[in-house]
Write a protein that holds these residues in place. Sequence first.
Motif, mmCIF file in Angstrom:
data_model
loop_
_atom_site.group_PDB
_atom_site.id
_atom_site.type_symbol
_atom_site.label_atom_id
_atom_site.label_comp_id
_atom_site.label_asym_id
_atom_site.label_seq_id
_atom_site.Cartn_x
_atom_site.Cartn_y
_atom_site.Cartn_z
ATOM 1 N N PHE A 79 0.852 -1.184 0.000
ATOM 2 C CA PHE A 79 0.000 0.000 0.000
ATOM 3 C C PHE A 79 0.892 1.240 0.000
ATOM 4 O O PHE A 79 1.570 1.520 0.999
ATOM 5 N N PRO A 80 0.922 2.017 -1.085
ATOM 6 C CA PRO A 80 1.878 3.127 -1.174
ATOM 7 C C PRO A 80 1.593 4.269 -0.209
ATOM 8 O O PRO A 80 2.497 5.050 0.106
ATOM 9 N N HIS A 81 0.343 4.378 0.282
ATOM 10 C CA HIS A 81 0.013 5.484 1.189
ATOM 11 C C HIS A 81 0.323 5.138 2.646
ATOM 12 O O HIS A 81 0.109 5.974 3.534
ATOM 13 N N MET A 82 0.838 3.923 2.898
ATOM 14 C CA MET A 82 1.126 3.488 4.266
ATOM 15 C C MET A 82 2.625 3.471 4.527
ATOM 16 O O MET A 82 3.434 3.403 3.600
ATOM 17 N N THR A 83 2.973 3.485 5.792
ATOM 18 C CA THR A 83 4.366 3.298 6.187
ATOM 19 C C THR A 83 4.721 1.814 6.097
ATOM 20 O O THR A 83 3.853 0.952 5.895
ATOM 21 N N VAL A 84 6.000 1.532 6.274
ATOM 22 C CA VAL A 84 6.455 0.143 6.307
ATOM 23 C C VAL A 84 5.707 -0.636 7.387
ATOM 24 O O VAL A 84 5.165 -1.717 7.148
ATOM 25 N N GLY A 85 5.671 -0.064 8.601
ATOM 26 C CA GLY A 85 5.018 -0.756 9.713
ATOM 27 C C GLY A 85 3.536 -0.970 9.479
ATOM 28 O O GLY A 85 2.985 -2.027 9.824
ATOM 29 N N GLU A 86 2.860 0.023 8.898
ATOM 30 C CA GLU A 86 1.425 -0.121 8.631
ATOM 31 C C GLU A 86 1.167 -1.202 7.595
ATOM 32 O O GLU A 86 0.186 -1.948 7.697
#
Length: 349
Positions: free
Chosen positions: A90-97
């Motif tokens: 998901f490009p709108h999320m951080t790595v952790g998300e």
Amino acid sequence: MASKTILELKQVDKFFGDKAAVERISLEIVEGEFFTIVGPSGSGKTTLIRMLVGMDTPSRGDILLRGAQINDVPANKRPTCMVFQSLALFPHMTVGENVAYPLKCRGIEPGARKARAEACLTLAHLPTEYYDRPVTQCSGGERQRVALARALAFDPDILFFDEPLSALDYKLKKLLEKELKDIQRETGKTFIYITHSLEEAMVMSDRIGVMNEGRMVQIGAPREIYRRPNSRFVSEFMGEVNVLPVTAKGGKLHCQSLGTSFEVPPGAQETDGVLIIRPEDMRFVNGEPPVNGVLSGEIFNEYLLGSRVQYQVRAGGTTLLVEKQRDSTAPDPAAQLTFSPENSMLFAE
């Protein structure tokens, strides 16, 4: 104690109209195994993994997970996870998300899912400091690791991989091949991997299944598939080979194009067909008495392959490949070649 079968296919077919994309495949995969499916384009390997994941259903036959039929169980209801070639992050999320997303879907509370996500990042060889980094700021190799960490966070019984390393440069691909194998050993998870790269398959797999025209034509350990292929197709698919057409005559195999005869490989039935020798099994005579027929030719070219050198030798109208360890001894340009009968393979044509 012997490992238990985790996934079993019984006479599985998949038809699209009248065309069989997958035909009569029976296979058992044991728990904790790294199993790789290889085959040329159009061989049916992608169709097969889509059925194993739950994205398609078989036309006939059964797929069993721990003994229970799962033919009609959709992908989101199976205890399995897929790492796609595109990664599908998901490009709108951080790595952790991204990593914690499957845990969020399960309703796991934030503190627990962050701890699990950080543990999976560590397993995937990423520092936990990456947790808050936007995934769009990660390199190609880092994104591969994020996708793997997300799959591990799901804690599936089986992880499926659809050519996840195909878009990476050579050096990074070699690094990730070893890391994937290490991670599989560390976690004890069952990995089922699709690739067109024979090198990936040889490096990572416990067993390899070779597909052709919708069928699984040979299954075995990498060394077995490479050294004891059961057909000309498998021998050529699993690496470079020299192919010599031969005729059985008087207990020998006569190669008319080269004007010489060879011993029948031990255990092989004497027959007309093709004699196959891998480049590393051909050798320059260099004065020692040959144990088989001698091929005379001229070295036309050489190719440096790291610690090895491959020579192209032209003998009449036949081009032969010879591979040897790189050293200071250069072969005579007027080459004489031989090979041991036990290092050749005979297939009827």
